[in-house]
Design an enzyme around this catalytic site. Structure first.
Site, short mmCIF file in Angstrom:
data_model
loop_
_atom_site.label_atom_id
_atom_site.label_comp_id
_atom_site.label_asym_id
_atom_site.label_seq_id
_atom_site.Cartn_x
_atom_site.Cartn_y
_atom_site.Cartn_z
N HIS A 286 0.82 -1.22 0.00
CA HIS A 286 0.00 0.00 0.00
C HIS A 286 0.85 1.27 0.00
O HIS A 286 2.06 1.25 0.26
CB HIS A 286 -0.91 0.01 1.24
CG HIS A 286 -0.13 0.05 2.53
ND1 HIS A 286 0.43 1.20 3.03
CD2 HIS A 286 0.18 -0.93 3.41
CE1 HIS A 286 1.05 0.94 4.16
NE2 HIS A 286 0.93 -0.35 4.41
N GLU B 195 -2.26 -6.85 7.51
CA GLU B 195 -0.90 -6.83 8.05
C GLU B 195 -0.79 -7.74 9.27
O GLU B 195 -1.80 -8.08 9.92
CB GLU B 195 -0.53 -5.38 8.43
CG GLU B 195 0.85 -5.18 9.06
CD GLU B 195 2.00 -5.58 8.14
OE1 GLU B 195 2.10 -6.80 7.84
OE2 GLU B 195 2.79 -4.70 7.77
#
Length: 228
Positions: A11, A85
């Site tokens: 990202h 994550e």
């Protein structure tokens, strides 16, 4: 025949990235630089990889990065929380200095590559297993020369690659971390080969110098030298 190409894309930048704070599963959005990175990176990625399917972590920083690419390609984004994550438990939102001060022994363990004890962090082997299994599952929904683009997070991607290469994520640290909106490219091995995926490229980006990439769209650029 399942997809032969998988691209793992990290990202764009967030305020926590800029402040060097550990994000984990805190759902923090892209900052201005991150939004610019997402658009620039999408154009660069599209020049080399045109995905049949785009799947993303459901955390907003990843999902918005995925949408920047998918919008240019004209395909939808599928969200999957298994691509989040790694959870860092009690450390999420803290800087490295804050962690070192509050948990010196665990911080030393972490810096050595071990799982820190007693801070509710997700074990590396667990992350590698969930990431690799999720990537394989999505790749297996495609056929032939199809390309799967997976948008996720720095630690999660490193551990996904480790798992896909058949390595022990609890002890092996041979994959360097990725910059924001950079990607890794894996290709499926021949049937029966071990491991079943090969790493073709790692930490590839839009081609900007790193300092310019981190500074964003309004960075002051050096003037071009005047001719004599």
């Amino acid at each position: 025949m399942a997809a032969r190409t998988v691209v793992l894309l990290r990202h764009g930048r967030t305020a926590y990235n800029a402040a060097l704070r550990l994000q984990g599963q805190i759902d923090i959005p892209l900052d201005e630089v991150g939004r610019w990175q997402a658009e620039e990176g999408a154009s660069a990625l599209l020049a080399s990889h045109r995905a049949t399917k785009v799947v993303s972590s459901d955390l907003v920083r990843a999902a918005d990065t995925a949408r920047a690419y998918a919008r240019q390609l004209g395909v939808p984004v599928e969200l999957d929380e298994r691509l989040r994550e790694r959870s860092f438990g009690d450390w999420e939102g803290l800087t490295g200095d804050e962690i070192a001060t509050g948990w010196p022994e665990q911080h030393a363990q972490w810096r050595r590559g071990a799982d820190p004890e007693g801070v509710r962090a997700e074990a590396k082997a667990v992350v590698a297993e969930r990431m690799a299994a999720t990537v394989r599952e999505h790749a297996d929904t495609l056929e032939g020369d199809a390309c799967l683009v997976v948008v996720s997070h720095g630690a999660a991607i490193s551990l996904a690659i480790t798992g896909l290469l058949g390595l022990d994520a609890s002890s092996w640290r041979g994959i360097a971390g990725m910059h924001n909106v950079h990607w890794s490219h894996l290709h499926r091995s021949a049937p029966g080969a071990v491991p079943d995926w090969r790493l073709v490229a790692h930490n590839v980006g839009a081609g900007y110098p790193l300092d310019r990439w981190q500074a964003g769209p309004h960075a002051d650029l050096e003037p071009e030298p005047k001719s004599a």
